[in-house]
Design a protein around this motif. Structure first.
Motif, mmCIF file in Angstrom:
data_model
loop_
_atom_site.group_PDB
_atom_site.id
_atom_site.type_symbol
_atom_site.label_atom_id
_atom_site.label_comp_id
_atom_site.label_asym_id
_atom_site.label_seq_id
_atom_site.Cartn_x
_atom_site.Cartn_y
_atom_site.Cartn_z
ATOM 1 N N GLN A 1 0.834 -1.204 0.000
ATOM 2 C CA GLN A 1 0.000 0.000 0.000
ATOM 3 C C GLN A 1 0.866 1.251 0.000
ATOM 4 O OE1 GLN A 1 -3.473 0.233 -0.174
ATOM 5 N NE2 GLN A 1 -2.990 2.377 -0.504
ATOM 6 N N TYR B 1 2.327 1.732 -3.381
ATOM 7 C CA TYR B 1 1.281 2.254 -4.277
ATOM 8 C C TYR B 1 1.053 3.746 -4.013
ATOM 9 C CZ TYR B 1 -3.334 3.013 -6.309
ATOM 10 O OH TYR B 1 -4.397 3.514 -7.026
ATOM 11 N N ASP B 2 0.994 4.129 -2.745
ATOM 12 C CA ASP B 2 0.773 5.538 -2.398
ATOM 13 C C ASP B 2 1.929 6.412 -2.881
ATOM 14 O OD1 ASP B 2 -1.603 4.881 -1.246
ATOM 15 O OD2 ASP B 2 -0.892 4.948 0.819
ATOM 16 N N LYS C 1 3.780 5.872 -5.418
ATOM 17 C CA LYS C 1 3.703 5.946 -6.879
ATOM 18 C C LYS C 1 2.587 6.868 -7.341
ATOM 19 C CE LYS C 1 3.322 2.984 -10.974
ATOM 20 N NZ LYS C 1 3.174 1.589 -11.458
ATOM 21 N N THR C 2 1.463 6.866 -6.643
ATOM 22 C CA THR C 2 0.308 7.648 -7.083
ATOM 23 C C THR C 2 0.265 9.051 -6.490
ATOM 24 O OG1 THR C 2 -1.037 6.643 -5.328
ATOM 25 C CG2 THR C 2 -1.091 5.603 -7.506
ATOM 26 N N LEU C 3 0.674 9.193 -5.227
ATOM 27 C CA LEU C 3 0.629 10.505 -4.575
ATOM 28 C C LEU C 3 1.862 11.352 -4.893
ATOM 29 C CD1 LEU C 3 -0.818 9.516 -1.082
ATOM 30 C CD2 LEU C 3 -2.027 10.293 -3.118
ATOM 31 N N ARG C 4 2.967 10.723 -5.233
ATOM 32 C CA ARG C 4 4.201 11.365 -5.698
ATOM 33 C C ARG C 4 4.663 12.529 -4.816
ATOM 34 N NH1 ARG C 4 3.499 12.670 -11.907
ATOM 35 N NH2 ARG C 4 5.776 12.775 -11.800
ATOM 36 N N LYS D 1 -5.805 14.892 0.514
ATOM 37 C CA LYS D 1 -5.503 13.494 0.232
ATOM 38 C C LYS D 1 -4.145 13.078 0.805
ATOM 39 C CE LYS D 1 -6.388 12.201 -3.952
ATOM 40 N NZ LYS D 1 -6.228 11.996 -5.429
ATOM 41 N N ARG D 2 -3.250 14.022 0.956
ATOM 42 C CA ARG D 2 -1.864 13.693 1.313
ATOM 43 C C ARG D 2 -1.469 14.057 2.739
ATOM 44 N NH1 ARG D 2 -2.383 14.896 -3.952
ATOM 45 N NH2 ARG D 2 -1.207 13.656 -5.469
ATOM 46 N N THR E 1 1.864 16.078 -9.956
ATOM 47 C CA THR E 1 0.685 15.528 -10.612
ATOM 48 C C THR E 1 0.939 15.556 -12.120
ATOM 49 O OG1 THR E 1 -0.322 17.732 -10.451
ATOM 50 C CG2 THR E 1 -1.013 16.095 -8.823
#
Length: 358
Positions: A99, A102-103, A105-108, A133-134, A148
């Motif tokens: 997780q 994944y975070d 990679k997606t939240l960067r 979100k972060r 983003t």
């Protein structure tokens, strides 16, 4: 006492004989029977006496084995319970790790090692107070911002409190909002709603500086807005009338804000020792470069030069439209459309009047 027992036995034998009509046992054999019974009793007692310790020992061994087996079973159960617990914890840790990966990679999130050294690939900068979100996600704790992406364009999002960690310059104090990259100065960003006005003013200042370096006594800059050709006039099919109308209205408002009708002029102390100026906004403009070369050879006289404003823009309308699409996709809400800015610039003509003493 023995005589009494013998009498009782004899009486019992007689009674049985009477009841069952069997032959009576001879009285002399009674003692033999009693003797044999006594011997049997003694033998049984002796056997019990001899075998009881062994039996007890066997029972003890059996009990010990049962106890050992119970303890072994308990140990096995405990050990396997621990293994099961460790396995579950390992699975949970692996799940948490997946997780977190994944975070990331997606939240960067952006940390020290992620801060860009070169900002050429980032046409958009977005300064924010925080991000819902972060802000509570473990992988983002201590970050300075995040990246983003939309339409193959990466956006640098910077937390306002962390702005000083980034090697960027902006026009004015850092505030929340969207900023466009200055196409001429790497690492410099311009607030979106001031973009067109800021570049116009900077270009005028550079023209003044050029005149001063070359020893001019007077310079003036004026603008003319050319009429926009319609899509029909260009021979293209118009599909989105509503959009065209909205763009035309946006261009009209931008043209008004640029105050193109105002002439910019200035007087300088003239001199005959020209210094070649360093160009920023006109480094690719052949008209300006030729003007400078001629003055450095002392062959330049007072003259008026006509320059298309878009030749100093540094970006194409198509590229600007892609940036606008990224802003819309990410819902950044820029105050000014970049494509509208460049569409207006493409129709501006500058008149540059420079005068010398000789």
């Amino acid at each position: 006492m023995e005589n009494n027992v013998e009498k009782e036995v004899n009486n019992e034998i007689v009674e049985k004989q009477e009841n069952q009509e069997e032959k009576p046992i001879e009285k002399g054999k009674v003692k033999d029977i009693l003797s044999k019974l006594k011997e049997s009793g003694d033998s049984a007692a002796k056997w019990v006496e001899e075998n009881t310790p062994v039996a007890l020992e066997k029972v003890g061994e059996a009990a010990g084995m049962v106890k050992d087996a119970a303890e072994t079973a308990a140990d096995w159960a405990d050990a396997n319970a621990k293994k099961a617990k460790n396995w579950i914890e390992a699975q949970n840790d692996a799940k948490k790790l997946r997780q977190m990966e994944y975070d990331l990679k997606t939240l960067r999130p952006i940390f020290d090692e992620d801060i860009p050294q070169n900002y050429n690939q980032y046409p958009i900068l977005n300064i924010v107070e925080s991000d819902e979100k972060r802000k509570n996600n473990p992988v983002c704790q201590g970050s300075y911002g995040f990246k983003t992406e939309a339409r193959d364009i990466d956006v640098i999002n910077i937390y306002l409190s962390s702005f000083d960690h980034f090697k960027v310059n902006i026009n004015g104090a850092a505030e929340e909002g969207v900023y466009f990259a200055n196409p001429y100065i790497p690492g410099e960003y311009i607030e979106s709603n001031q973009y067109a006005i800021y570049l116009k003013d900077e270009r005028v200042r550079e023209l003044f500086r050029i005149a001063d370096c070359l020893g001019a006594k007077y310079v003036s800059v004026s603008f003319t807005m050319l009429e926009k050709k319609t899509e029909e006039e260009k021979g293209k099919l118009v599909l989105k009338k509503g959009k065209d109308k909205a763009e035309m209205e946006a261009e009209r408002k931008l043209s008004e804000s640029l105050q193109l009708s105002i002439e910019h002029s200035s007087h300088f102390k003239p001199h005959n020792n020209p210094v070649r100026p360093e160009l920023i906004y006109y480094k690719d403009n052949n008209t300006i470069k030729d003007l400078i070369d001629r003055r450095m050879r002392n062959s330049l006289v007072s003259d008026t030069y006509s320059i298309m404003y878009s030749s100093a823009s540094g970006a194409k309308i198509k590229e600007a439209a892609k940036i606008d699409g990224t802003i819309k996709a990410l819902k950044l809400g820029a105050a000014q459309s970049l494509s509208v800015c460049f569409s207006v610039e493409s129709r501006i003509r500058m008149s540059y009047r420079i005068e010398f003493d000789n």
